[in-house]
Design a protein around this motif. Structure first.
Motif: not given
Length: 402
Positions: A226-229, A152-153, A302-306, A140-146
């Motif tokens: 309604i967020g970034d993801m 942090s990751y 995003n791969k992780n979100l998929s 989820s962090l990677a999907a959020g741009g980390i």
């Protein structure tokens, strides 16, 4: 059976864990929830829960213990303060909790550190944990741009491995989670089982449409955070592509960090075919579902979100609605396998506009709707979910039916 439920979110926040707990009570169990202070998605703790108020409640038979947390705000720093303030304060409550429970159930969304209080209780009371994973960490962090090579990751990678190795059994909402747990986190796959979410009973109830539902011949509805993801701006841009089609309208229901940005985009494009209804009580949602010709689902590319299968998919299907998605991975697989709608690639707003037109011209609308509901009943019914959950909790708690 006495069940301790640990989840950072609970009523009046709009999460399915509330319905799960209330249903467990109806099934004859004693349920206590260790949770935080309501502040999602607004980002600010609700006034009635400030200054030490409502730290202990009983709602529909569920005992609720609320731990201190900082509101999630609108910045990443505030969000991480929110994450850790709950993890620390709830862990202290778990450490000094005198009541004995048969089993601990963690409803794990983001952040994964919300699970730590359950681990504290397990180590102190020697009880087993069932963790239900709805969000993958640190994916989820990677999907959020980390970035994956960031400090942090890497920190959360180690924390996630420790947390996910602590439960006695893990249930996952998406079949693709299991691969991630094994390959990325090194978790033994034999303790992982697939249990997709269900939709609340009210979504299968017939409702009359609200009065303005006839303003367009075809209405497409998005409902949820309604967020970034969620990439709801993909819907707005698709609506712009279809601005010359007076029979097509888009209704967006929900709130979140990207709502204002979507409104600004709509205004700058001069869109008349997009309406925003804001956040509504769960009880009102079926009325808005009833006016929809089809429901919309979008996620970032995003791969992780998929890997994820958002809970709105079950709600859409329970209402017997076709699904139009700009989405990849598990959700696309489900929509295509069930023949319940049409899909294009995530963030492809032109592709989304094209499949909206394709849907409007299709002779398969009624089949898509019936396929959607049938797939829900076969795979995602509440009765099936609660039966599996109850039996799993009983097994871990050492409870044997006579």
């Amino acid at each position: 059976m006495k069940i301790l439920v640990v989840c950072q979110y609970y009523y009046p926040e709009p999460f399915r864990i509330t319905d799960i707990c209330e249903t467990l009570v109806k099934m004859g169990h004693e349920v206590t929830v260790l949770t935080g202070l309501p502040n999602y998605p607004e980002g600010r703790v609700l006034d009635e829960y400030r200054n030490g108020k409502k730290r202990h409640e009983v709602i529909k038979g569920v005992k609720i213990i609320r731990s201190y947390e900082i509101g999630r705000g609108s910045s990443k720093i505030k969000l991480f303060l929110n994450y850790f303030s709950f993890a620390i304060s709830a862990s202290l409550k778990a450490l000094f909790m005198k009541e004995k429970f048969d089993v601990v159930f963690v409803n794990q969304l983001s952040p994964v550190v919300m699970s730590i209080p359950a681990i504290i209780y397990k180590k102190k009371k020697k009880k087993k944990i069932l963790l239900y994973s709805l969000d993958l960490w640190p994916a989820s962090l990677a999907a959020g741009g980390i970035k994956e090579n960031s400090i942090s990751y890497q920190f959360f990678l180690k924390v996630s491995r420790w947390i996910y190795s602590s439960p006695d059994l893990i249930l996952v909402t998406s079949s693709m989670f299991k691969k991630y747990f094994g390959s990325t986190l090194g978790i033994k796959t034999e303790i992982i089982r697939h249990l997709p979410q269900y939709a609340e009973d009210l979504f299968t109830t017939e409702f009359n449409s609200i009065s303005d539902s006839k303003d367009y011949k075809y209405i497409f509805v998005f409902a949820g955070n309604i967020g970034d993801m969620q990439s709801v701006e993909t819907i707005v841009k698709a609506a712009n592509e279809l601005s010359d089609y007076p029979d097509i309208g888009f209704y967006i229901i929900g709130d979140g960090s990207k709502l204002e940005e979507c409104k600004i985009i709509s205004k700058s494009l001069g869109l008349k075919n997009v309406r925003y209804y804001g956040r509504l009580p769960l009880s009102e949602m079926p009325k808005y579902y009833s006016m929809a010709d089809a429901m919309l689902i979008t996620l970032k590319d995003n791969k992780n979100l998929s890997y994820t299968l958002p809970g709105k998919v079950q709600s859409y299907m329970a209402a017997g609605k076709p699904i139009i998605g700009a989405i990849n991975g598990e959700t696309r697989r489900v929509i295509e396998e069930s023949n319940s709608g049409l899909c294009c690639a995530a963030e492809d707003y032109k592709g989304l506009a094209n499949i909206v037109i394709e849907y409007c011209n299709s002779s398969e609308k009624e089949n898509m709707a019936s396929n959607s509901y049938d797939y829900y009943i076969e795979n995602y019914s509440k009765e099936k979910f609660m039966s599996i959950l109850e039996n799993t909790l009983k097994s871990l708690g050492g409870i044997i039916d006579v």
